[in-house]
Design a protein around this motif. Structure first.
Motif, PDB file in Angstrom:
ATOM      1  N   ASN A  61       1.287   5.727  -1.639  1.00  0.00           N
ATOM      2  CA  ASN A  61       0.730   6.793  -1.955  1.00  0.00           C
ATOM      3  C   ASN A  61       0.739   6.952  -3.609  1.00  0.00           C
ATOM      4  O   ASN A  61       1.766   6.443  -4.287  1.00  0.00           O
ATOM      5  CB  ASN A  61       1.343   8.205  -1.658  1.00  0.00           C
ATOM      6  CG  ASN A  61       0.736   9.300  -1.988  1.00  0.00           C
ATOM      7  OD1 ASN A  61       0.236   9.471  -3.432  1.00  0.00           O
ATOM      8  ND2 ASN A  61       0.506  10.339  -1.373  1.00  0.00           N
ATOM      9  N   GLY A  62      -0.297   7.050  -4.396  1.00  0.00           N
ATOM     10  CA  GLY A  62      -0.340   7.213  -5.887  1.00  0.00           C
ATOM     11  C   GLY A  62       0.854   7.991  -6.382  1.00  0.00           C
ATOM     12  O   GLY A  62       1.240   7.785  -7.398  1.00  0.00           O
ATOM     13  N   THR A  76       0.863  -1.057   0.136  1.00  0.00           N
ATOM     14  CA  THR A  76      -0.058   0.088  -0.157  1.00  0.00           C
ATOM     15  C   THR A  76       0.905   1.210  -0.194  1.00  0.00           C
ATOM     16  O   THR A  76       1.673   1.309   0.773  1.00  0.00           O
ATOM     17  CB  THR A  76      -0.839  -0.081   1.423  1.00  0.00           C
ATOM     18  OG1 THR A  76      -1.873  -1.118   1.243  1.00  0.00           O
ATOM     19  CG2 THR A  76      -1.726   1.307   1.255  1.00  0.00           C
ATOM     20  N   THR A 128      -6.907  10.626 -11.131  1.00  0.00           N
ATOM     21  CA  THR A 128      -7.674  10.252 -10.096  1.00  0.00           C
ATOM     22  C   THR A 128      -7.254   9.532  -8.875  1.00  0.00           C
ATOM     23  O   THR A 128      -7.411   9.706  -7.602  1.00  0.00           O
ATOM     24  CB  THR A 128      -9.113   9.743 -10.417  1.00  0.00           C
ATOM     25  OG1 THR A 128      -8.594   8.554 -10.969  1.00  0.00           O
ATOM     26  CG2 THR A 128      -9.752  10.742 -10.997  1.00  0.00           C
ATOM     27  N   LEU A 129      -5.844   8.621  -9.375  1.00  0.00           N
ATOM     28  CA  LEU A 129      -5.110   8.009  -8.373  1.00  0.00           C
ATOM     29  C   LEU A 129      -3.897   8.446  -8.093  1.00  0.00           C
ATOM     30  O   LEU A 129      -3.270   8.042  -6.915  1.00  0.00           O
ATOM     31  CB  LEU A 129      -5.080   6.643  -9.005  1.00  0.00           C
ATOM     32  CG  LEU A 129      -6.233   5.778  -9.612  1.00  0.00           C
ATOM     33  CD1 LEU A 129      -5.474   4.450 -10.185  1.00  0.00           C
ATOM     34  CD2 LEU A 129      -6.756   5.253  -8.219  1.00  0.00           C
ATOM     35  N   ASN A 143      -3.239  11.282  -6.208  1.00  0.00           N
ATOM     36  CA  ASN A 143      -3.377  11.758  -4.800  1.00  0.00           C
ATOM     37  C   ASN A 143      -4.114  10.811  -3.844  1.00  0.00           C
ATOM     38  O   ASN A 143      -4.298  11.292  -2.724  1.00  0.00           O
ATOM     39  CB  ASN A 143      -3.822  13.291  -4.485  1.00  0.00           C
ATOM     40  CG  ASN A 143      -2.959  14.137  -5.414  1.00  0.00           C
ATOM     41  OD1 ASN A 143      -1.444  13.936  -5.427  1.00  0.00           O
ATOM     42  ND2 ASN A 143      -3.463  14.992  -6.052  1.00  0.00           N
ATOM     43  N   ARG A 144      -4.068   9.640  -3.949  1.00  0.00           N
ATOM     44  CA  ARG A 144      -4.879   8.667  -3.425  1.00  0.00           C
ATOM     45  C   ARG A 144      -3.994   7.494  -2.665  1.00  0.00           C
ATOM     46  O   ARG A 144      -3.057   7.399  -3.446  1.00  0.00           O
ATOM     47  CB  ARG A 144      -5.956   8.055  -4.039  1.00  0.00           C
ATOM     48  CG  ARG A 144      -6.991   9.250  -4.536  1.00  0.00           C
ATOM     49  CD  ARG A 144      -8.278   8.633  -5.111  1.00  0.00           C
ATOM     50  NE  ARG A 144      -9.006   8.070  -4.080  1.00  0.00           N
ATOM     51  CZ  ARG A 144     -10.118   7.329  -4.570  1.00  0.00           C
ATOM     52  NH1 ARG A 144     -10.583   7.381  -5.564  1.00  0.00           N
ATOM     53  NH2 ARG A 144     -10.683   6.739  -3.502  1.00  0.00           N
ATOM     54  N   THR A 145      -4.403   7.100  -1.869  1.00  0.00           N
ATOM     55  CA  THR A 145      -3.656   5.647  -1.203  1.00  0.00           C
ATOM     56  C   THR A 145      -4.058   4.418  -2.243  1.00  0.00           C
ATOM     57  O   THR A 145      -5.322   4.224  -2.181  1.00  0.00           O
ATOM     58  CB  THR A 145      -3.881   5.307   0.133  1.00  0.00           C
ATOM     59  OG1 THR A 145      -3.653   6.437   0.904  1.00  0.00           O
ATOM     60  CG2 THR A 145      -3.200   4.259   0.633  1.00  0.00           C
ATOM     61  N   VAL A 146      -2.944   3.880  -2.788  1.00  0.00           N
ATOM     62  CA  VAL A 146      -3.444   2.742  -3.572  1.00  0.00           C
ATOM     63  C   VAL A 146      -2.824   1.402  -3.180  1.00  0.00           C
ATOM     64  O   VAL A 146      -1.683   1.477  -2.388  1.00  0.00           O
ATOM     65  CB  VAL A 146      -2.926   3.192  -5.103  1.00  0.00           C
ATOM     66  CG1 VAL A 146      -3.672   4.094  -5.588  1.00  0.00           C
ATOM     67  CG2 VAL A 146      -1.471   3.348  -5.265  1.00  0.00           C
TER      68      VAL A 146
END
Length: 82
Positions: A9-10, A7, A22-23, A25-28
């Motif tokens: 940060n994008g 896991t 869209t990914l 600035n999200r946790t991926v």
């Protein structure tokens, strides 16, 4: 089958992969699985073409029996023991 699960940060992945905005600035979650299982046994060697050097043709006299004098000279000097 082994895999890696991480896991992160994008934005960190944006440098390695082309991600949708869209990914970024999200946790991926990244899961890495083997695409194919190749072991050394599965890998077939490349076929190689025999490449002999060109040379003069072998004359028919090459296949004639050796003269008695040459046969006597070779007598007892072979490695197969009879």
């Amino acid at each position: 089958m082994e895999c890696v699960r991480q896991t992160m940060n994008g934005a960190e992945l944006g440098d390695m992969f082309k991600l949708p905005p869209t990914l970024l600035n999200r946790t991926v979650q990244v899961i890495i699985l083997p695409a194919e299982d190749t072991t050394q046994e599965d890998v077939k060697p490349k076929k190689r073409k025999l490449g002999f050097m060109p040379g003069p043709p072998v004359p028919d006299s090459f296949f004639e029996p050796l003269p008695e004098e040459d046969l006597e000279a070779w007598e007892g000097k072979h490695s197969w023991g009879f």
